[in-house]
Write an enzyme that holds these catalytic residues in place. Sequence first.
Site, PDB file in Angstrom:
ATOM      1  CE1 TYR A  74      -3.636  -2.383   0.312  1.00  0.00           C
ATOM      2  CE2 TYR A  74      -3.317  -3.243   2.126  1.00  0.00           C
ATOM      3  CZ  TYR A  74      -4.132  -3.550   1.386  1.00  0.00           C
ATOM      4  OH  TYR A  74      -4.966  -4.325   1.846  1.00  0.00           O
TER       5      TYR A  74
ATOM      6  CG  HIS B 209      -7.080   4.371   0.213  1.00  0.00           C
ATOM      7  ND1 HIS B 209      -8.077   5.628   0.447  1.00  0.00           N
ATOM      8  CD2 HIS B 209      -8.212   3.795   0.739  1.00  0.00           C
ATOM      9  CE1 HIS B 209      -9.184   5.218   0.894  1.00  0.00           C
ATOM     10  NE2 HIS B 209      -9.451   4.272   1.405  1.00  0.00           N
TER      11      HIS B 209
ATOM     12  CG  ASN C  35     -12.031  -0.634   8.172  1.00  0.00           C
ATOM     13  OD1 ASN C  35     -11.234  -1.092   8.508  1.00  0.00           O
ATOM     14  ND2 ASN C  35     -12.465  -2.220   7.614  1.00  0.00           N
TER      15      ASN C  35
ATOM     16  CG  ASP D  71      -7.819   8.789  -0.047  1.00  0.00           C
ATOM     17  OD1 ASP D  71      -7.540   8.586   0.961  1.00  0.00           O
ATOM     18  OD2 ASP D  71      -8.311   8.619  -0.712  1.00  0.00           O
TER      19      ASP D  71
ATOM     20  CG  ASN E 141     -14.691   2.826   4.341  1.00  0.00           C
ATOM     21  OD1 ASN E 141     -15.973   3.006   4.183  1.00  0.00           O
ATOM     22  ND2 ASN E 141     -14.524   1.774   3.085  1.00  0.00           N
TER      23      ASN E 141
END
Length: 224
Positions: free
Chosen positions: A52, A57, A103, A128, A149
């Site tokens: 990631y 994100h 989340n 973001d 989220n």
Amino acid sequence: MIQWIKALFSATIKEENRKIIKKEVPENPKNNTESVSKKFLIVGLGNIGAEYVNTRHNIGFKVLDHFAKKESVSFETVKLGALAEYKFKGRTFLLLKPNTYMNLSGKAVQYWMDKENIPLENIMVITDDLNLSFGTIRIKPKGSDGGHNGLKNINLVLNTNQYTRFRFGISDEFKKGKQVDYVLGDWDEAEKAALPERLELSSEIIKSFGTAGLDLTMTSYNGK
């Protein structure tokens, strides 16, 4: 004589009350307020894991990583995340990257907010935003989660949306049904080339938030 005794009795009571009030009030109550108000929690949202690191994100993490490198401070693994401390002009900035996944970000924000006794108005969350063109910056004192989220969970855990959010535009250049792939995808070449300047600007915003205040920061940087 009676009036003189009454006056003396009244004066004695007033003096005793003054001593009690003086005793109950801290010698310098301003100190606690000032020490708290000069501490800021800057939260960058993202997901942990090598896969990631360079995704859209994870811009919250990327902004804080750039800031820490620029100011020569290091992150340490702590409860519910990674934390770095930066001091500037009498202010202390705590840079937090939650390790709870996006989340569940609210758990980390609540924990460090309480632990460090940081007031809600001194919290900034970097995230973001699909609704803004790439690199566009929007700073707001409150607002809805906008379908994000991370913000959704922070709002839920804190039971409020009255905290500063720094939205970094990632645009919405994806085909129908491809939103997840887009936000979890890497930056394209044009975006990679433009990111350094945007990250420098983001570092300025963090400092401005803590030193110049929210209103002046919004006036100076919104839409840039």
